[in-house]
Scaffold this motif. Structure first.
Motif, PDB file in Angstrom:
ATOM      1  N   TYR A 130      -4.000  83.335 -32.379  1.00  0.00           N
ATOM      2  CA  TYR A 130      -2.547  83.488 -32.515  1.00  0.00           C
ATOM      3  C   TYR A 130      -2.107  84.598 -31.568  1.00  0.00           C
ATOM      4  CZ  TYR A 130      -3.310  87.719 -35.290  1.00  0.00           C
ATOM      5  OH  TYR A 130      -3.676  88.983 -35.695  1.00  0.00           O
ATOM      6  N   GLN A 131      -0.854  84.973 -31.620  1.00  0.00           N
ATOM      7  CA  GLN A 131      -0.304  85.945 -30.685  1.00  0.00           C
ATOM      8  C   GLN A 131      -1.111  87.245 -30.639  1.00  0.00           C
ATOM      9  OE1 GLN A 131       3.449  88.424 -31.301  1.00  0.00           O
ATOM     10  NE2 GLN A 131       4.252  86.732 -30.073  1.00  0.00           N
ATOM     11  N   GLY A 136      -2.548  85.500 -24.903  1.00  0.00           N
ATOM     12  CA  GLY A 136      -1.506  84.706 -24.267  1.00  0.00           C
ATOM     13  C   GLY A 136      -1.950  83.382 -23.696  1.00  0.00           C
ATOM     14  N   ARG A 137      -3.016  82.802 -24.246  1.00  0.00           N
ATOM     15  CA  ARG A 137      -3.481  81.511 -23.719  1.00  0.00           C
ATOM     16  C   ARG A 137      -4.152  80.683 -24.810  1.00  0.00           C
ATOM     17  NH1 ARG A 137      -9.076  82.159 -22.240  1.00  0.00           N
ATOM     18  NH2 ARG A 137      -9.720  84.350 -22.376  1.00  0.00           N
ATOM     19  N   ARG A 178       2.378  71.315 -38.227  1.00  0.00           N
ATOM     20  CA  ARG A 178       1.723  72.257 -39.136  1.00  0.00           C
ATOM     21  C   ARG A 178       0.688  73.104 -38.393  1.00  0.00           C
ATOM     22  NH1 ARG A 178       1.893  72.932 -44.575  1.00  0.00           N
ATOM     23  NH2 ARG A 178       3.310  71.502 -45.644  1.00  0.00           N
ATOM     24  N   GLY A 179       0.474  74.335 -38.889  1.00  0.00           N
ATOM     25  CA  GLY A 179      -0.686  75.111 -38.500  1.00  0.00           C
ATOM     26  C   GLY A 179      -0.480  76.344 -37.653  1.00  0.00           C
ATOM     27  N   GLY A 180       0.614  76.437 -36.909  1.00  0.00           N
ATOM     28  CA  GLY A 180       0.779  77.584 -36.027  1.00  0.00           C
ATOM     29  C   GLY A 180       0.037  77.401 -34.713  1.00  0.00           C
ATOM     30  N   GLY A 181       0.392  78.210 -33.722  1.00  0.00           N
ATOM     31  CA  GLY A 181      -0.204  78.073 -32.402  1.00  0.00           C
ATOM     32  C   GLY A 181      -0.607  79.397 -31.787  1.00  0.00           C
ATOM     33  N   TRP A 182      -1.181  79.326 -30.592  1.00  0.00           N
ATOM     34  CA  TRP A 182      -1.726  80.499 -29.906  1.00  0.00           C
ATOM     35  C   TRP A 182      -0.657  81.546 -29.567  1.00  0.00           C
ATOM     36  CZ3 TRP A 182       0.420  81.231 -25.116  1.00  0.00           C
ATOM     37  CH2 TRP A 182       0.997  80.122 -24.497  1.00  0.00           C
ATOM     38  N   ALA A 183       0.594  81.151 -29.449  1.00  0.00           N
ATOM     39  CA  ALA A 183       1.655  82.082 -29.073  1.00  0.00           C
ATOM     40  C   ALA A 183       2.465  82.578 -30.266  1.00  0.00           C
ATOM     41  CB  ALA A 183       2.592  81.427 -28.061  1.00  0.00           C
TER      42      ALA A 183
END
Length: 219
Positions: A130-131, A136-137, A178-183
């Motif tokens: 996550y962030q 950032g990738r 769903r789930g959220g992301g890297w950023a």
């Protein structure tokens, strides 16, 4: 594919301030999000903005995801689940088909929790990109710890498309993510968090994972 046992959970809707119990039948879910190499093998396409064989495929629409499911089903000589009509933008789910499909929203959250009851199935930095830790990738699948049922990247890295319409009364055909992301910040990477997107949109932090219904046992 990981076997997910049947069970029960409660879903909620913040707009209507309502909640309801859902029974989840046993099913199977891919241990990882669909990777770029897997997507290319089935479709011949590499749509992702950041390339890498073990990276989750991203930049794929909901329509791309359901077409992948049907193509994979045909490749493995299974019955495709979806009857797709692009002219009027409709998709029907044949519940008797034995092919691959997107998880429902209830299946996704139930599988993500894997029997846990908190916001996450483990410490955030141990289970998710996550962030706060992704630099950032996007990251290769399987780089964080799995949940208790052996499912990786259920939180963070890329959001997963689900089958369900988000809220037809307000948002029309928008589908659930769903789930959220890297950023995303930490609060987006929780089992209960919902996001929405138009089924034609392609976004660099949105991918998908696949599911299959478990055939009913015969006497």
């Amino acid at each position: 594919m990981v076997a997910v046992p049947g069970g029960r959970l409660t879903l909620s809707d913040r707009r209507t301030q309502s909640s309801w119990p859902v029974e989840v039948a046993p099913f199977q879910m891919s241990a990882f999000p669909v990777t770029q190499s897997w997507y290319a093998l089935i479709t011949g396409r590499r749509p992702s903005s950041t390339q890498g064989e073990r990276l989750p495929v991203e930049g794929v629409s909901w329509w791309d995801a359901v077409q992948f499911c049907n193509a994979l089903s045909r490749r493995e000589r299974l019955t495709p689940v979806y009857d797709l009509c692009f002219a009027d933008e409709t998709a029907e789910w044949d519940t008797s088909a034995d092919g691959y499909r997107l998880p429902t929203e209830a299946e996704w959250e139930y599988a993500c929790r894997a029997g846990s009851t908190g916001a996450r199935y483990g410490q955030l930095d141990e289970v998710a990109w996550y962030q706060g830790n992704s630099e950032g990738r996007i990251r290769a699948v399987g780089g964080r710890l799995p949940n208790a049922w052996g499912l990786y990247d259920m939180l963070g890295n890329v959001w997963d498309w689900c089958w369900d319409v988000y809220d037809a009364e307000v948002y029309g055909t928008y589908r659930v993510l769903r789930g959220g992301g890297w950023a995303d910040e930490h609060w987006s990477c929780r089992a209960s968090v919902r996001r929405r997107s138009h089924p034609t949109f392609r976004i660099d932090d949105v991918g998908f994972r696949i599911a299959r219904s478990t055939p009913l046992s015969r006497p």
